[in-house]
Design a protein around this motif. Structure first.
Motif, mmCIF file in Angstrom:
data_model
loop_
_atom_site.group_PDB
_atom_site.id
_atom_site.type_symbol
_atom_site.label_atom_id
_atom_site.label_comp_id
_atom_site.label_asym_id
_atom_site.label_seq_id
_atom_site.Cartn_x
_atom_site.Cartn_y
_atom_site.Cartn_z
ATOM 1 N N ASP A 275 25.400 34.194 -7.019
ATOM 2 C CA ASP A 275 25.700 32.838 -7.485
ATOM 3 C C ASP A 275 27.055 32.802 -8.179
ATOM 4 O O ASP A 275 27.710 33.839 -8.365
ATOM 5 C CB ASP A 275 24.586 32.318 -8.411
ATOM 6 C CG ASP A 275 24.284 33.279 -9.555
ATOM 7 O OD1 ASP A 275 25.179 34.038 -9.953
ATOM 8 O OD2 ASP A 275 23.140 33.270 -10.050
ATOM 9 N N PHE A 298 27.508 29.698 -2.069
ATOM 10 C CA PHE A 298 26.929 30.768 -2.873
ATOM 11 C C PHE A 298 25.547 31.168 -2.366
ATOM 12 O O PHE A 298 24.954 30.493 -1.530
ATOM 13 C CB PHE A 298 26.870 30.342 -4.338
ATOM 14 C CG PHE A 298 28.221 30.008 -4.902
ATOM 15 C CD1 PHE A 298 29.086 31.021 -5.286
ATOM 16 C CD2 PHE A 298 28.646 28.691 -5.025
ATOM 17 C CE1 PHE A 298 30.349 30.732 -5.799
ATOM 18 C CE2 PHE A 298 29.900 28.389 -5.532
ATOM 19 C CZ PHE A 298 30.752 29.412 -5.919
ATOM 20 N N THR A 299 25.050 32.279 -2.917
ATOM 21 C CA THR A 299 23.739 32.846 -2.541
ATOM 22 C C THR A 299 23.536 32.818 -1.026
ATOM 23 O O THR A 299 22.510 32.373 -0.518
ATOM 24 C CB THR A 299 22.587 32.101 -3.267
ATOM 25 O OG1 THR A 299 22.639 30.698 -2.972
ATOM 26 C CG2 THR A 299 22.664 32.314 -4.766
ATOM 27 N N LYS A 321 18.680 35.151 -3.565
ATOM 28 C CA LYS A 321 18.511 34.814 -4.981
ATOM 29 C C LYS A 321 18.995 36.013 -5.794
ATOM 30 O O LYS A 321 18.957 37.161 -5.317
ATOM 31 C CB LYS A 321 17.059 34.488 -5.298
ATOM 32 C CG LYS A 321 16.079 35.612 -5.025
ATOM 33 C CD LYS A 321 14.647 35.182 -5.339
ATOM 34 C CE LYS A 321 13.664 36.307 -4.994
ATOM 35 N NZ LYS A 321 12.263 35.917 -5.297
#
Length: 419
Positions: A275, A298-299, A321
């Motif tokens: 993240d 992101f992720t 995650k």
């Protein structure tokens, strides 16, 4: 350039700490409170002398170094408030000196007979050569490229660092009678055993040059960031980039993504597996990339590329995650992301094959093995920068070179041998 009164106000924010934690946070140990106090007194030339006598790369460091992790990160003010804007103050002083055409005269000590070979003309190599020449040694720099400057020339794009600042340093070194030999590459047309016959000591500052990658398939439009950035800096633009995917989340990924746009990409997308809070890139670099039109995702982890006839059509990805700082795949979240070109920007490693063939040893982290004085396993051979330190910055590379210089001088004056 900022208004002088505004700059003095920034300078007065400094507490002028006696313990100088900011200087301890600076890899070059710049006397930060002293140069800032000169700004408050409006003694700009004296402030400039403090900076440049300690570090001829001061202007470059003020532009590209992550002050928030180094000097500003150690600022006492930053514990409960915002830190003193050290980078901004340093840059102002250098810009002022540039406008005023202020120069620092380099004093060379008595000439010495010892000859030193410096391999690599990036920040570590240039700093090492400069400091050794100031101490009177005869210095020759060997560079594998046609032009000098290393990462400052070929790795950092011009929109982040004007090349005139690099050239100014090279001119200073030339005026000091440092010799340069280009298109000389370690392991190819120069070797440690041969250099040791002519030179009394060797410093290795060739950086990390082997790209980190993982297998996503065999396709034409897959590049590493080193090749990609060199193509831009050499003005040898890569054509037909289409939709570009950059794999990585550091400053090099930001540079590569912005370069893609400037080379004509239809879109430029950073796919990062963690993240934003865990992204290693400087906040300002991410902001500048977004401003240029870069799209960060992101992720997201890229699994493989898909297409036909060696042409990429999309990359298969999976959502992740972050658990205790590590990116974990989320099952059943695979998706396709449109792509024509992929650029790996997940780091560079030292060229182990070449360095081992030269008789040098590695440590358990895959870096060149040196001690706390920059000494390698070969007597009289020292190293610094990305060869021996992962995720180094320009300023940290300069600091490692200075440490090696101190050890080299000790080597000759006290007979301090390698362990």
């Amino acid at each position: 350039m900022e208004n002088i009164e505004k700059i003095k106000e920034k300078a007065r924010y400094c507490l002028n700490c006696k313990t100088k934690p900011c200087s301890k946070g600076c890899p070059m140990k710049t006397n930060i409170p002293e140069f800032i106090s000169k700004i408050t007194e409006e003694k700009m030339e004296e402030a400039y002398e403090i900076l440049r006598e300690n570090n001829i790369f001061s202007h470059i460091c003020s532009i590209i170094c992550p002050q928030e992790q180094q000097c500003e990160g150690a600022c006492i003010r930053g514990i409960k408030q915002k830190p003193t804007q050290i980078g901004s103050l340093e840059r102002f002083v250098n810009e002022w000196a540039d406008e005023e055409k202020i120069k620092i005269n380099v004093q060379i000590k008595d000439e010495r007979k010892e000859k030193i070979a410096v391999i690599g003309s990036g920040p570590a190599g240039l700093e090492c050569a400069y400091e050794l020449r100031k101490s009177g040694f005869q210095v020759t720099i060997f560079e594998k490229e046609k032009e000098l400057g290393g990462i400052l020339k070929y790795g950092i794009p011009d929109f982040r660092l004007e090349k005139k600042y690099v050239q100014e340093i090279i001119e200073i070194l030339k005026n000091m009678n440092i010799k340069f030999e280009t298109e000389k590459e370690l392991g190819k047309n120069i070797h440690i055993k041969d250099l040791k016959k002519e030179y009394d000591c060797i410093f290795l500052g060739i950086g990390a040059e082997t790209p980190s990658k993982y297998d996503i398939g065999e396709f034409e439009q897959i590049y590493d960031s080193d090749y990609f950035l060199k193509a831009y800096n050499r003005k040898e633009y890569i054509k037909n980039l289409g939709d570009v995917v950059i794999i990585g989340g550091g400053n090099v990924a930001m540079d590569s993504a912005r370069v893609a746009i400037k080379m004509g990409a239809k879109s430029s997308n950073i796919l990062y597996r963690r993240d934003i809070e865990h992204m290693p890139a400087r906040k300002i670099e991410l902001e500048e990339a977004i401003k240029d039109g870069v799209n960060p995702e992101f992720t997201t982890r890229v699994i493989k590329a898909e297409g036909k006839d060696k042409k990429i059509e999309y990359v298969k990805c999976i959502h992740t995650k972050v658990v205790e700082g590590k990116a974990m795949d989320i099952p059943n979240t695979e998706f396709n992301f449109k792509a024509d070109t992929v650029v790996f920007a997940i780091g560079l490693k030292p060229n182990k094959e070449v360095l081992e063939s030269e008789g040098l040893e590695y440590n358990e982290r895959g870096l060149l093995k040196i001690d706390d004085k920059g000494r390698t396993n070969i007597e009289g051979v020292y190293a610094g920068g990305d060869l021996s330190e992962s995720k180094s910055t320009v300023c940290r590379a300069l600091g490692s070179a200075r440490m090696a210089v101190e050890a080299i001088i000790e080597f000759f004056e006290k007979g301090d041998k390698n362990v």
